[in-house]
Design an enzyme around this catalytic site. Structure first.
Site, short mmCIF file in Angstrom:
data_model
loop_
_atom_site.label_atom_id
_atom_site.label_comp_id
_atom_site.label_asym_id
_atom_site.label_seq_id
_atom_site.Cartn_x
_atom_site.Cartn_y
_atom_site.Cartn_z
CG ASN A 12 26.74 40.99 38.77
OD1 ASN A 12 26.63 41.84 39.84
ND2 ASN A 12 27.84 40.66 38.22
CD GLN A 72 14.43 43.41 28.39
OE1 GLN A 72 14.71 43.31 29.51
NE2 GLN A 72 14.68 44.44 27.65
CG HIS A 91 19.00 42.67 28.86
ND1 HIS A 91 20.07 43.42 29.08
CD2 HIS A 91 17.97 43.38 28.45
CE1 HIS A 91 19.88 44.55 28.75
NE2 HIS A 91 18.35 44.63 28.38
CD GLU A 147 13.62 46.22 33.41
OE1 GLU A 147 14.51 47.01 33.38
OE2 GLU A 147 13.55 45.01 33.11
CG HIS A 148 11.18 46.59 29.64
ND1 HIS A 148 12.21 46.03 30.40
CD2 HIS A 148 11.95 47.86 29.29
CE1 HIS A 148 13.28 46.69 30.49
NE2 HIS A 148 12.98 47.85 30.06
CG ASP A 207 16.18 48.83 26.25
OD1 ASP A 207 15.80 49.24 27.57
OD2 ASP A 207 16.48 47.73 25.99
CD GLU A 232 1.82 67.04 68.49
OE1 GLU A 232 2.74 67.47 68.47
OE2 GLU A 232 1.23 66.27 67.47
CG HIS A 269 7.68 72.29 69.24
ND1 HIS A 269 8.46 71.46 69.74
CD2 HIS A 269 7.58 71.68 68.11
CE1 HIS A 269 9.01 70.54 69.11
NE2 HIS A 269 8.67 70.75 68.02
#
Length: 437
Positions: free
Chosen positions: A219, A265, A268, A332-333, A366, A420, A425
């Protein structure tokens, strides 16, 4: 711009809108998270500082049950197994096999590439050692999510996989959740939900191990907690919000099928959103009529009705605009019940998971087709993928140079490092080249 249907809570039908009005039409319900974040932060801080004591205290406050043992015992898991029907056990086994087959196919072999003579590079996928799975268990015990997350985690070879799920008023977890956890091979199961579960896995307590990455839906409180613990150095699977589906349908669709997909859905949660996009007004009317008929037959009809109040039917002028709407929304779907569905699907660029044709309901994804149902919501499908084999690994690059290889690339490194102004380096290469003279 739109016309209201004469009954509640059917989705509003929108048609004859302008291109400028489309973004507002596709805007999702906005939730003010500022106060939520503050409340969740307080709980997380106490979990971090007080550990199991805070976990127990907040479980009593939020779940209405006092728990002594936070971890579920082997005896409890064995007892739960006896409560699961053989039919459900067989279905869980089939789902596990399909999920394993699909995710195993995503494993990449190590490929060694010689970018220059004597310069060998490769990348190796290594398991994230400790992962935590959050499994909602409130109004709908999502044991299927145990499979979706646990199967790839064990397939990859994560050393420790732990699971948290909220207890019921008796302090127990749903038997199917425990059976699925045993079937998958979850290492430890804890009767803890909500923010306290996320905090426990993020910070670690005397009982709950600290993990490196947290997976799973939840949630708004769980999602806020996952977002906040990222600042503590814990990775999460993806940002997420309420579940959602978009159905794109034309005159070839079956209105009853389309309505059932929307309702799958809507049930849900009250904050879920379902959207129908169609090129034909009569299809919108037929689907809404089916929704009105079917919603009354659902045990969770009140939840579905609330969700439908936030939902929409969008009548577009043609297939091209339907495609534009689908890609702009980034569902989402995404369910495609249209003619020439393969051609249409090829042009989809933003979606969590796509279901093609009249006989590919979202509920199959699902549970059992093999694809993962843990997917980006709230438009995040524009830049995030759903959970996969790769979600449980980190990719480490390797390189090995011979002396001859360093001679080939070293001078260029010296030039670039000097440009640089990174002298150390350059020197790391210069010293080695000198030793090869």
């Amino acid at each position: 711009f739109f016309s209201f249907l004469p009954f509640f809570p059917m989705p509003t039908i929108y048609e004859n809108f302008s291109a400028e009005e489309l973004p507002a039409l596709l805007k999702r319900p906005v939730f003010d998270s500022s106060k939520l974040d503050a409340a969740v932060s307080t709980v997380l801080k106490e979990i971090e500082e007080q550990g199991d004591d805070a976990v127990r205290r907040y479980t009593s406050k939020f779940d209405g049950v006092d728990i002594d043992a936070i971890q579920v015992t082997d005896a409890e898991i064995a007892a739960a197994e006896a409560l699961v029907s053989d039919d459900l056990k067989n279905a869980i086994q089939m789902a596990k096999e399909n999920i394993a087959t699909f995710h195993a196919s995503q494993k990449e072999e190590v490929k060694v590439v010689e970018t220059r003579p004597g310069v060998r590079c490769w990348r190796k996928s290594l398991p994230i050692e400790r992962v935590g799975l959050y499994i909602p268990g409130g109004s709908a015990p999502l044991f299927s999510t145990v499979l979706m997350l646990g199967v790839p985690a064990k397939l990859v070879g994560c050393k420790e996989v732990v699971l948290c799920s909220p207890p019921n008023k008796e302090g127990k977890l749903h038997p199917a959740i425990l059976y699925a956890a045993k079937t998958v091979g979850i290492d430890k199961v804890f009767r803890v939900g909500g923010v306290q579960a996320i905090g426990g896995m993020a910070y670690g307590t005397a009982t709950i191990p600290k993990v490196y990455k947290i997976f799973g839906p939840g949630n708004q409180y769980v999602m806020a907690a996952k977002s906040l613990v990222q600042r503590a150095g814990v990775s999460i699977d993806m940002p997420a919000g309420p579940s959602e589906v978009m159905v794109v349908a034309d005159e070839t669709c079956n209105p009853a099928f389309a309505a059932s997909d929307l309702l799958s859905q809507a049930e849900h949660g009250p904050d879920s959103q379902v959207v129908l996009v169609t090129t034909v007004r009569s299809v919108a009317d037929a689907v809404n009529a089916e929704v009105e008929k079917q919603v009354k037959e659902l045990p969770r009809c009140e939840i579905a009705e609330t969700s439908l109040g936030n939902s929409k039917c969008i009548v577009v002028k043609d297939r091209d605009q339907a495609l534009e709407v689908a890609n702009m929304y980034a569902a989402e779907h995404l369910i495609l019940q249209v003619s020439d569905v393969e051609e249409f699907a090829e042009k989809i660029v933003n979606a969590g998971s796509v279901f093609m044709g009249n006989y590919s309901p979202e509920s199959v994804g699902d549970y059992i087709s093999g694809t993962n149902h843990t997917l980006p919501t709230n438009g995040y499908a524009r830049m995030y993928s759903g959970v996969s084999y790769d979600s449980f690994v980190k990719k480490v690059t390797f390189q090995q140079l011979s002396g001859d290889g360093l001679k080939v690339v070293g001078p260029s490194v010296e030039v670039m490092a000097e440009a640089e102004e990174l002298v150390a380096h350059k020197r790391a290469v210069t010293l080695r080249l000198a030793s090869l003279q």
